[in-house]
Design a protein around this motif. Structure first.
Motif, PDB file in Angstrom:
ATOM      1  N   HIS A   1       0.800  -1.309  -0.098  1.00 34.41           N
ATOM      2  CA  HIS A   1      -0.224  -0.048   0.071  1.00 34.41           C
ATOM      3  C   HIS A   1       0.816   1.132  -0.070  1.00 34.41           C
ATOM      4  O   HIS A   1       2.227   1.019   0.130  1.00 34.41           O
ATOM      5  CB  HIS A   1      -0.821  -0.182   1.478  1.00 34.41           C
ATOM      6  CG  HIS A   1      -1.768  -1.134   1.455  1.00 34.41           C
ATOM      7  ND1 HIS A   1      -2.904  -1.439   0.897  1.00 34.41           N
ATOM      8  CD2 HIS A   1      -1.580  -2.156   2.121  1.00 34.41           C
ATOM      9  CE1 HIS A   1      -3.439  -2.518   1.001  1.00 34.41           C
ATOM     10  NE2 HIS A   1      -2.468  -3.162   2.010  1.00 34.41           N
TER      11      HIS A   1
ATOM     12  N   CYS B   1      -4.612   5.844  -0.009  1.00 35.19           N
ATOM     13  CA  CYS B   1      -3.638   4.830  -0.421  1.00 35.19           C
ATOM     14  C   CYS B   1      -3.356   5.068  -1.614  1.00 35.19           C
ATOM     15  O   CYS B   1      -4.300   5.356  -2.510  1.00 35.19           O
ATOM     16  CB  CYS B   1      -4.228   3.319  -0.365  1.00 35.19           C
ATOM     17  SG  CYS B   1      -2.975   2.137  -0.902  1.00 35.19           S
TER      18      CYS B   1
ATOM     19  N   GLU C   1      -1.298   3.531  -3.817  1.00 39.40           N
ATOM     20  CA  GLU C   1      -0.754   2.150  -4.371  1.00 39.40           C
ATOM     21  C   GLU C   1      -1.936   1.477  -4.908  1.00 39.40           C
ATOM     22  O   GLU C   1      -2.693   1.207  -3.908  1.00 39.40           O
ATOM     23  CB  GLU C   1       0.296   1.458  -3.669  1.00 39.40           C
ATOM     24  CG  GLU C   1       0.813   0.103  -4.337  1.00 39.40           C
ATOM     25  CD  GLU C   1       1.880   0.622  -5.268  1.00 39.40           C
ATOM     26  OE1 GLU C   1       2.726   1.525  -4.988  1.00 39.40           O
ATOM     27  OE2 GLU C   1       1.893  -0.022  -6.164  1.00 39.40           O
TER      28      GLU C   1
ATOM     29  N   CYS D   1      -3.713  -1.332  -4.877  1.00 37.01           N
ATOM     30  CA  CYS D   1      -3.364  -2.410  -4.286  1.00 37.01           C
ATOM     31  C   CYS D   1      -4.317  -3.468  -4.425  1.00 37.01           C
ATOM     32  O   CYS D   1      -4.164  -4.783  -3.873  1.00 37.01           O
ATOM     33  CB  CYS D   1      -3.195  -1.993  -2.642  1.00 37.01           C
ATOM     34  SG  CYS D   1      -4.627  -1.335  -2.239  1.00 37.01           S
TER      35      CYS D   1
ATOM     36  N   MET E   1      -9.597   2.648   0.554  1.00 39.50           N
ATOM     37  CA  MET E   1      -8.506   2.675   1.617  1.00 39.50           C
ATOM     38  C   MET E   1      -8.174   4.299   1.922  1.00 39.50           C
ATOM     39  O   MET E   1      -7.339   5.036   1.648  1.00 39.50           O
ATOM     40  CB  MET E   1      -7.301   2.070   1.190  1.00 39.50           C
ATOM     41  CG  MET E   1      -7.221   0.628   1.312  1.00 39.50           C
ATOM     42  SD  MET E   1      -5.794   0.011   1.058  1.00 39.50           S
ATOM     43  CE  MET E   1      -4.861   0.096   2.548  1.00 39.50           C
TER      44      MET E   1
HETATM   45 CU   LIG Z   1      -3.954   0.089  -0.575  1.00 33.25          CU
END
Ligand SMILES: [Cu+2]
Length: 267
Positions: free
Chosen positions: A175, A210, A212, A214, A221
């Motif tokens: 993340h 977040c 990234e 993921c 997130m």
């Molecule tokens: Cu994430």
């Protein structure tokens, strides 16, 4: 060149997000290091762009086809000094940009000072867990944590003008812990703890994300960062502990225990 300078004058005259080339209002002591780098890169790119566009425009107008064969410009080949210039100037530009990048990176990654507050962050599919080290702070006296879920976006409380150390760990995949107003993000990697310091210097509520991609619920997130006065921060952590969230949430030392059994076996 003239266009670039005009653009600069225009930009310095107006304030707000335009002058920051799209960045949000900075909310940490470290943010200007990245903000200045971002603006500097834009200015360098615009100056180079204006020069190139200017030369293209000039050549198009100056040597436009007037039905006269002799109007074509002189053709230059194997002009060594000119070719050396073409090669050196870009390296010089890259070198200067690189120097400022390294300086900014050193500044935002600096951890030579002792932090005032430490918060452990765990990234887990699909939310965040925040653990506040409050036990060694006489004003708080207790550790506490806050586990976010898909149903409940977690809150992160930080005291204003205090140096906060974030320790980042992942429970599953990579993340990236990102608070846009701090102009900073850092990857949260399974089996590879990361850490950085930040000093929020503006009271308010900021978005956290977040950064990234993921997995499936990556977009969920998100979290809310509340930068508050010190007393309010202390009261929040004490209340968290009192509500049954006492202690720190810790990751097992190796991520092998975290991955599902099927992932570690030969399929
Ligand atoms: Cu994430």
């Amino acid at each position: 060149m003239a266009v670039g300078i005009l653009a600069l004058v225009g930009l310095s005259g107006c304030s707000g997000q335009w002058a920051r080339f799209g960045l949000p209002e900075p909310a940490s002591e470290q943010a200007p290091h990245i903000g200045n780098l971002w603006v500097g890169f834009w200015i360098a790119a615009l100056v180079v762009g204006a020069l190139v566009w200017g030369l293209i425009g000039w050549a198009v107008i100056r040597y436009r086809n007037k039905g006269d064969e002799h109007a074509a410009p002189r053709q230059t080949k194997y002009h060594l000094p000119l070719e050396i210039l073409y090669t050196l100037v870009p390296f010089l530009i890259i070198g200067v940009l690189f120097l400022y990048t390294v300086r900014a990176a050193d500044a935002v990654l600096d951890q030579s000072q002792e932090p005032d507050v430490t918060v452990d962050v765990i990234g887990q599919k699909w939310s965040w867990t925040f653990s506040y080290h409050g036990a060694d702070d006489p004003a708080i006296g207790v550790d506490a944590h806050n586990v976010g879920t898909l149903e409940k976006i977690p809150d992160l409380y930080l005291p204003v003008n205090q140096r906060v150390r974030f320790n980042l760990e992942s429970a599953d995949v990579i993340h990236s812990f990102w608070v846009p107003a701090f102009y900073f993000k850092m990857d949260v990697i399974p089996g590879h703890p990361n850490s950085f310091d930040v000093t929020p210097n503006k009271v308010g509520v900021f978005d956290g994300k977040c950064a990234e991609l993921c997995g499936e619920m990556h977009a969920a997130m998100i979290f809310k960062v509340h930068v508050v006065e010190e007393a309010e921060y202390e009261a929040y952590v004490k209340q968290l502990a009192a509500d049954g969230n006492e202690g720190l949430k810790v990751m097992p030392q190796t991520t092998k225990h975290v991955l599902p059994e099927s992932n570690s076996k030969e399929g």
